[in-house]
Write an enzyme that holds these catalytic residues in place. Structure first.
Site, PDB file in Angstrom:
ATOM      1  N   CYS A  70       0.806  -1.215   0.000  1.00 21.13           N
ATOM      2  CA  CYS A  70       0.000   0.000   0.000  1.00 21.13           C
ATOM      3  C   CYS A  70       0.840   1.267   0.000  1.00 21.13           C
ATOM      4  CB  CYS A  70      -0.953  -0.003   1.199  1.00 21.13           C
ATOM      5  SG  CYS A  70      -2.365  -1.104   0.972  1.00 21.13           S
ATOM      6  N   ASP A  97     -14.405   3.377   1.984  1.00 15.64           N
ATOM      7  CA  ASP A  97     -13.604   2.210   1.646  1.00 15.64           C
ATOM      8  C   ASP A  97     -14.121   1.469   0.426  1.00 15.64           C
ATOM      9  OD1 ASP A  97     -11.699   2.268   3.892  1.00 15.64           O
ATOM     10  OD2 ASP A  97     -13.496   2.004   5.110  1.00 15.64           O
ATOM     11  N   GLY A 116     -11.151 -13.124 -13.742  1.00 16.47           N
ATOM     12  CA  GLY A 116     -10.221 -12.026 -13.561  1.00 16.47           C
ATOM     13  C   GLY A 116      -9.632 -11.549 -14.871  1.00 16.47           C
ATOM     14  N   HIS A 117      -8.550 -10.791 -14.765  1.00 15.96           N
ATOM     15  CA  HIS A 117      -7.906 -10.221 -15.942  1.00 15.96           C
ATOM     16  C   HIS A 117      -6.419 -10.074 -15.653  1.00 15.96           C
ATOM     17  CE1 HIS A 117      -7.672  -8.095 -19.728  1.00 15.96           C
ATOM     18  NE2 HIS A 117      -7.038  -7.096 -19.149  1.00 15.96           N
ATOM     19  N   ASP A 157     -11.661  -3.997   2.710  1.00 10.28           N
ATOM     20  CA  ASP A 157     -12.584  -2.874   2.510  1.00 10.28           C
ATOM     21  C   ASP A 157     -14.038  -3.306   2.678  1.00 10.28           C
ATOM     22  OD1 ASP A 157     -10.615  -1.016   2.057  1.00 10.28           O
ATOM     23  OD2 ASP A 157     -10.658  -1.219  -0.121  1.00 10.28           O
TER      24      ASP A 157
END
Length: 345
Positions: A16, A49, A136-137, A89
């Site tokens: 992060c 969030d 997903g990607h 989140d």
């Protein structure tokens, strides 16, 4: 597992700490028109969030996305950390994660087994949360990155935002601080093995248990402490709630090794971005500089910051203590009299 490549050496920033600063992000979003929809209960304009969209009187969707460069050399461990962080989140909004999509960037020459282990780490942590990865990607990139887009469920009347804190509320925190500093020290081979083992244990601990406990009490606001640091996320809570927050620094659980590293100036770049954003709204009092630095330290997969009704604070703290890494009563919320939003005492 013996790795063919040290993932953290492939990334300029870790975890992060790679986030765009909150102040810069606000400037980038400024002027973008927000369209009204009565079912959009929380949107990006709220600095919260995750977004929340009402489906029915009984169900709302919580949606979030989070990905970042490696914060660990072990691909499996990195996958676990990235997934833990992305799921957080939803927990911070009071929701339960249900579906997730992988987001992945990999260098063309990254070993296939390392990619496999990264994905396996994410899968294992997502399934621990009772969630499903459904697709997903992926793209090629010079630096590896991994994370998730997560959808969760919450009752529309039980959403927790970061803007509902009330004067008198007690502030609780569920993980210690200092992960960003330890991660930076690790890149420079300055962190101890025990310090990094602690950091990895914290970063792979889901906030599920904290969420499952807190929803049984009168919690008025919640956010997870991640890249914007305790000070940055608390500032957003104070601003959104039109309140002031007092933090008793000696009650905040700070990883001892991180505090010692801060004394000698081992600090992540994200700490300085967080200071630029939040420090003008913080009265630091006589808090030593190195402890200030830890309070501005960007966390990866940090704990939940909870504003709870004072009548429930002791009982919630007691319920959290056996099931979270570090249950702390760090401060309280006051009516806003003007001036600084956060007081360090």
């Amino acid at each position: 597992m013996e790795n063919e490549v040290k993932l953290t050496k492939l990334a300029k920033c870790a975890g992060c700490g790679a986030k765009v600063g909150a102040g810069v992000l606000a400037q980038l979003l400024d002027g973008i028109q927000v369209h009204n929809d009565p079912n959009l209960l929380v949107g990006f304009d709220k600095s919260d969030d995750a977004s929340v969209y009402k489906i029915s009187d009984e169900l709302a969707l919580v949606q979030t996305v989070d990905f970042f460069p490696p914060i660990a050399d072990d691909p499996y461990l990195f996958g676990q950390i990235a997934a833990t962080n992305a799921l957080s989140d939803v927990y911070a909004m009071g929701g339960e994660p249900k579906l997730a999509l992988n987001l992945m960037c990999v260098p063309k020459d990254m070993p296939g087994e390392a990619v496999h282990q990264m994905l396996r780490g994410g899968y294992d942590k997502v399934y621990e949360a009772g969630c499903l990865i459904t697709g997903g990607h992926s793209i090629f990139d010079e630096e590896p990155k991994y994370g998730l887009a997560v959808t969760g469920f919450v009752h529309p009347d039980k959403i927790l935002t970061n803007s509902g804190a009330r004067p008198g509320d007690v502030l609780l925190l569920t993980k210690p601080l200092g992960i960003g500093i330890l991660s930076t020290a690790h890149k420079g081979e300055l962190a101890s093995q025990s310090g990094m083992e602690l950091a990895y244990r914290l970063m792979t601990t889901l906030n599920k248990a904290a969420r499952d406990v807190m929803v049984n009490f009168r919690v008025h606001a919640c956010t997870d402490v991640t890249g914007f640091s305790l000070m940055g996320h608390l500032l957003e809570m104070a601003q959104g709630s039109e309140a002031q927050a007092v933090v008793h620094v000696d009650r905040v659980d700070i990883i001892e090794e991180a505090a010692e590293l801060a004394k000698i100036g081992v600090l992540p770049e994200g700490m300085y971005r967080n200071r630029t954003f939040a420090e003008p709204s913080v009265d630091v009092g006589d808090t030593p500089l190195h402890l200030q630095d830890v309070l501005f330290d960007p966390q990866t997969a940090g704990g939940l910051l909870i504003a709870v009704d004072p009548a429930d604070a002791d009982e919630l703290l007691a319920a959290l203590t056996p099931c979270v890494p570090s249950a702390q009563r760090i401060g309280e919320v006051l009516a806003y009299p003007g001036g600084a939003r956060i007081l360090l005492r």
